[in-house]
Scaffold this motif. Sequence first.
Motif, PDB file in Angstrom:
ATOM      1  N   GLU A 696       0.865  -1.219   0.062  1.00 21.75           N
ATOM      2  CA  GLU A 696      -0.006  -0.066   0.012  1.00 21.75           C
ATOM      3  C   GLU A 696       0.883   1.245   0.155  1.00 21.75           C
ATOM      4  OE1 GLU A 696      -2.913   2.133   3.195  1.00 21.75           O
ATOM      5  OE2 GLU A 696      -3.363   0.182   2.493  1.00 21.75           O
ATOM      6  N   LYS A 698       2.325   4.973   0.666  1.00 25.28           N
ATOM      7  CA  LYS A 698       2.096   6.017   1.748  1.00 25.28           C
ATOM      8  C   LYS A 698       1.693   7.316   1.071  1.00 25.28           C
ATOM      9  CE  LYS A 698       4.654   3.031   4.950  1.00 25.28           C
ATOM     10  NZ  LYS A 698       5.754   2.815   5.886  1.00 25.28           N
ATOM     11  N   LYS A 703      -3.535   8.976  -1.239  1.00 22.25           N
ATOM     12  CA  LYS A 703      -4.405   8.777  -0.107  1.00 22.25           C
ATOM     13  C   LYS A 703      -5.646   9.695   0.078  1.00 22.25           C
ATOM     14  CE  LYS A 703      -2.542   7.545   3.914  1.00 22.25           C
ATOM     15  NZ  LYS A 703      -1.858   7.648   5.142  1.00 22.25           N
ATOM     16  N   PHE A 741      -7.209   4.570   7.634  1.00 20.37           N
ATOM     17  CA  PHE A 741      -6.793   6.218   7.363  1.00 20.37           C
ATOM     18  C   PHE A 741      -6.750   7.036   8.648  1.00 20.37           C
ATOM     19  CE2 PHE A 741      -7.351   5.682   2.402  1.00 20.37           C
ATOM     20  CZ  PHE A 741      -6.400   4.897   2.451  1.00 20.37           C
TER      21      PHE A 741
END
Length: 1444
Positions: A696, A698, A703, A741
């Motif tokens: 995933e 960063k 995001k 998150f």
Amino acid sequence: PSPVYITLALLDAANDKDTEVQEQVRKSLLTLGKQQPDRVLAMCQDYLLKHPKLVVSHRVVILRTIELIVGCRIDEISGPQIKSIIILASEEMTRSKEVVPDWQQAASNILVAVGNKHINDIMEEILSKFQPGVLPHFFVVQTLANLSDSNVYGMVPFLNAILGTMLPMLNIAKQDNMKWVFSSALCHFSDSILEYLANLDKAPDPTVRKDTFSSEIYCAFDTLFNNWLQSREPKLRLTVAEAVGSMCHLMASDKLEEQIPKIVPAILSLYKKNNEHYIISKSLCQVLEASVNMGSRVLETQLDSLLFALHLQVPNVHQTNTRALIRVKAFPDRLVMFVLQKLENSNERNRIGSLAVLRHLINSSTSTMEGKKLLILASIRQPMADHSNKVKKRVVQIISAMAHHGYLELDGGELLVRFIVQHCALPDTHQPGQRPFDPEEVTNEALRTMCDNTLHLLTTTVGRLADVLWPKLLHYLTPPQYSNATTPLCKSLIVLGTKKKSNEEASFKIDFIQEGRGAPSLSLLQILNVNIHPKTESLWESEIPPLLSILEGKKNHVIVFLYRCIGVTLQQCFNKEVVKKQLQEVLLTARHNDAVEREGVSMGVGLCANSHLEGTLAKLDEFGKSDAFKKSPSIFNLLKERNDVEVEKVKSTLILCYGQVALNAPPDKILNRIDQDILRCISKHFNTKVLGIKVETKDLTMKLSLIQSVGHIGKAISECVKKQGYVFSRKQELITVMLDFIKAESADSLRTPVRHLVMTTCANLMYPFSSESQVISAGLSSRCCPVSFLKCCGKTLQALYRDTMAALQELLKSVLARDPTPDGLQSVFKSWLSSGQDHERERAVTATAHILAFYLDNLTVKNMVSFHNLGALLGRLSPRCSDPHPAVRAAAMDCIYTLIYIQLRYEGFALDYKDEGVDSLLLLKNQLENPDHSILYKTCSDLTKRLPQQQLATLVFMLFEGLVDSQTNCSRASSVILNTLLKNRGAGLQDLVAHTYSLIIFIVCPGDGRISPVRVAVGQTVLILASQHLQTVINTLINQPLPYDNWTCEMWMALGADPIVASQIMEMVMEKLLISAPYMDNQSMMRGGSTKMATNQPLAMTCGLRELLLNGQSQEPAVSLFPRLFSCLTIRVGASVGVAAPKIKNTKQTAHIHVAGVAAEALRILLARAQLDEVMKRLDEDNAWDALKEPSTHTTGITLLARAMAKHAGPRLPAIVECLCPSLNNIYECQRITVTAFFSELLNHHVVTELMLIDVLMNNMMERISDPCCTVRMLAVRGLGNIAVGSPEKVHTHTHTPLALLAAMISQVHLLIVSAEHAADLQFLNVHLLVVVAFRLDQENDDIRCASINLMGSLSKFGSGEQVFKDQIHNVLVSLLLHLVDPNPEVVKACKYAMRVCAPVVGSEQITAMFQNHLHDDKSLHYGEFINDLTKYLVRYRLVYVPI
């Protein structure tokens, strides 16, 4: 071992070879000496006397130990021991004529230590060894010198005589060591005299004057200065010089004036002869000071040579030499000019000395130097240009001194500031790791550090320099030559700017015109972030773009508008190839690192998808698989030149595009594409694979793009499902990702828009009938509101905070919209209201206000139902109306306003109904800036009256929780509202009283020992409950564990605040104590027998009554019920004596409580409340309280109590006697003993006759004579006997009654025994009793016969002086003689005892002697001979009236 042996062992070991052992021995001896100073000192003295040949080192250790003990225990040592120590120390000091420093110094130190307290004894001994015409021992003089230092006030009165004896000795002292010690002593004497004269207000003799010593001092000066100062021995010369300096202050002015021309050159000449300049300079300082003080005119003639000589010495020991130079401040102009002239000398050594003198002049002569500031500023420029760092160091010190005295504000002061800044920017002298060769060298690093510190000092401590340094220091930030000074300059500017900004000074504002530089500067900082500090990269990546967006706001709006135009245009285009080509151009040429362009591109693509869904999705999929960095020629390239773009930014654009496509696509086509086409592609771009493992990203941009895109998808689905059914299979997965998150965000700060966007997205995902509403609410409640939002760090963060709060409110509204019922409202209502942080409470109450308003706006009441959460919500919110933070108060008032209208809606009122009472809250809200708390409390209390009875308990419990609120105002408000509510509506809470009390203990009395700030208010709460449910409250209190903890004691005490409640409690306690068993008899299987163990309820009530009486407001009911309370507690004390405390509940341990002590303490407090001070004083003096509590002394204590009451509280006795009488027939003999003892002592006082109580008391005593308890019978007999003392006039009136009773019962053995034991108490009845007893001497019952004879003997002790009594004894003498041969040995023994006691009554000394010699209990009797001899005596003395 005993301390004696230990001390001797330590003394033997005192000379151990190991120094550590010696030191430990000395410490041990000192420890023993502190505990028993006289004994240890005597043993040390004896040890030294018994061992005269001890080695010196051994003697020294012991002497030093003596000194230490004397020093710390001088006040505890006896006088004889002090004198012994003085003699010992004197002898040890002078035994050897030779000087042995360690030994003799140790002895001398003992004398000095003793002299601090016993100066007269010391001087008597020392002066005996200081005789005129004989040169004394070296250490005798040394001891006198040290004594004058340590005990100034004690020694000065002796100094005149000492000086008179010493002066002739100076001429016969030939050895240098004697000259040295005399010089040193004269120096110490002079210093002591000066100190004495300087503190005459503390001196024992304030009449002492300087001229008292002037002549002797001058004579000594003459010898020292003219003869000894020229000695070849350097040490002697220095000591003489030091003494001369001290003596100058005591010399007569004319003599000193005469000697100055000789003294000054002589002392100056010593600089060349000696290396030790400190003492010379000190002496010169004293000479100059004495000369200046007396206004010497001769000194000016010596000034030139003096200045010149001293200036040469300044660099050597500049501190003392500089002070010597400044002593000539009587001539300021010449001194300043001399120093400034010397500054022109380029010699480093001379210049450093001149700067040192100048610095001292600036600091010490402020008024003198005022007119010379400009001259000094001009002269300092030359040394400022010196290349020597040592000189520069002195210059920096000068500048620091000048700054504190106003030099830098003058013309030329700016140059001094520049000098400091220049040297803050000095380069390093040496390479890293290299050290200077010269240890005295001042390196650039050292000088730079000194200048940094000086600049900081000037900024922070010299307030007047603020306008000099601000904004001048800003000018040094940009020139390259000052680049190394950036850090200290910035620190100083921060301090100055902060101070001026907080003070709102006009000079803070600086007009800098820098148009157009803001955005490029911020962009440059963003690029250089890693170079500045590694940790700035992630922070500035998120902080700087929003700042740039503010500066470039208009430009951003234009870019977004243009992309939207492209999207709308393509939407209307029907040529699929053109659409595909233009989408390719848009995606390739966009600046993906620009957030605005990413948003614009996604919007354009989404609008295009409204008409070309298939083509748009295909192009996005194709673009995601292509080389995103490949250029292609197009018209867009003519507008902008694209740089290399990070892959993450391109992926972010694609993810946003998919979200916009879902949002803008036709509703009837998009649902089937969500899972396979849109979410699959988004997941593929967001998660990459490394070696086959999904990783995933960063990247914050990706995001944020994912969160926005999922939000758009959720919004699109929520719109579509209104028209068609759809199961969103991946919704739970997306919700989990969103919550993750938030969890990854910092818990104590708000720096990114992640929270804001996640909450908006979650709100969009919650379309109707969502089962995840609880999950989302639970997941967000702990993370959506971090501990501390940085609200004060700029407008950007404030805007982010507002957006996040708005998103939170929308999310909670969306949760509530799915279930608009009281239960649904409770599900989103969280306890965020009691935080210690103002902004957190504001956030929580504001969110609550929005939720309630939304609930009211969407409320539809179809049936009359109960708003069952009203009590809980009001209990949490009403105390917040008194919050110290104004915004919280206003929001809380809005919440209560809305809550009441929600309740009205549930009660069936129309939408447009207005309630005046509720609407008044809006008027009150406008006054919350400066609230009147009394009005607030009243308003909130009035509102609670609207609450249905079934919700009252919930409101009460919520208010209890509010008692421990983090804000004192709110906890106080909770207590006021709670007490008002209970007062008005507490009558219906009887079933909850016990639970309420337990809740109070749990909430208000934390287990960690902290003291709640609202205990007083809680006490009021318990009092209100007691006024309504007294029995329940009392039952709850008495069931608390014994002994009561502080909290329960406070609650009992609080009940005493209301006289009515207190009176009811006292009545209840007295009734319970009257009918309850005071103790239980427990049989002990192990030890045998039984023990008395107190019963819980009476003991608990006694403890409670004690605490209640401690409240001063309980005085009124205590006084009105005093007779009953006094009687009850007195009986309770008697019932508690010798009774053990009960077991602690559910344990085998006994409670730590003194049963009788509790009752006695309660009785004591009652007497205080009744203001019987004299009674209490008498009882305290007689220690009656201790006697009352112990079984062996209880009757004594009761006797003392009755005596004090009879003497000082007579009028209260009738009612007390009336209350005590019923207890005489109590089944518990301990209570009968207590009352009988009390009545018995009352009969000893005449007051009972005055109060007409004697008949009642005597009748009760006569009834108790037949009591089965021996102690009661004894006390009753004592009481009857006390009538003769208390009411002698009633003796003959009432004699027949007790006598008849005794005569009727005389056949009872136990009564005879008691009467015999207490015959003294019955002496007023002795004759009558004797007549009655005489008829019982021939009883057949051996026990009665024996007891009757014993009683006769006892009675005879008190009636021998009465003729009637003698006649009765003569009448029974024959019976006694016959019973001497009674078959029962005990009767014989009793007869012997009675005849020995009655012998004096017969009237013959020979018969008395005969009875005493022959009638012994343990000897046999020759009866015939005894009768024969007795008959002869009877006939000889004609005792014919004896019936033989």
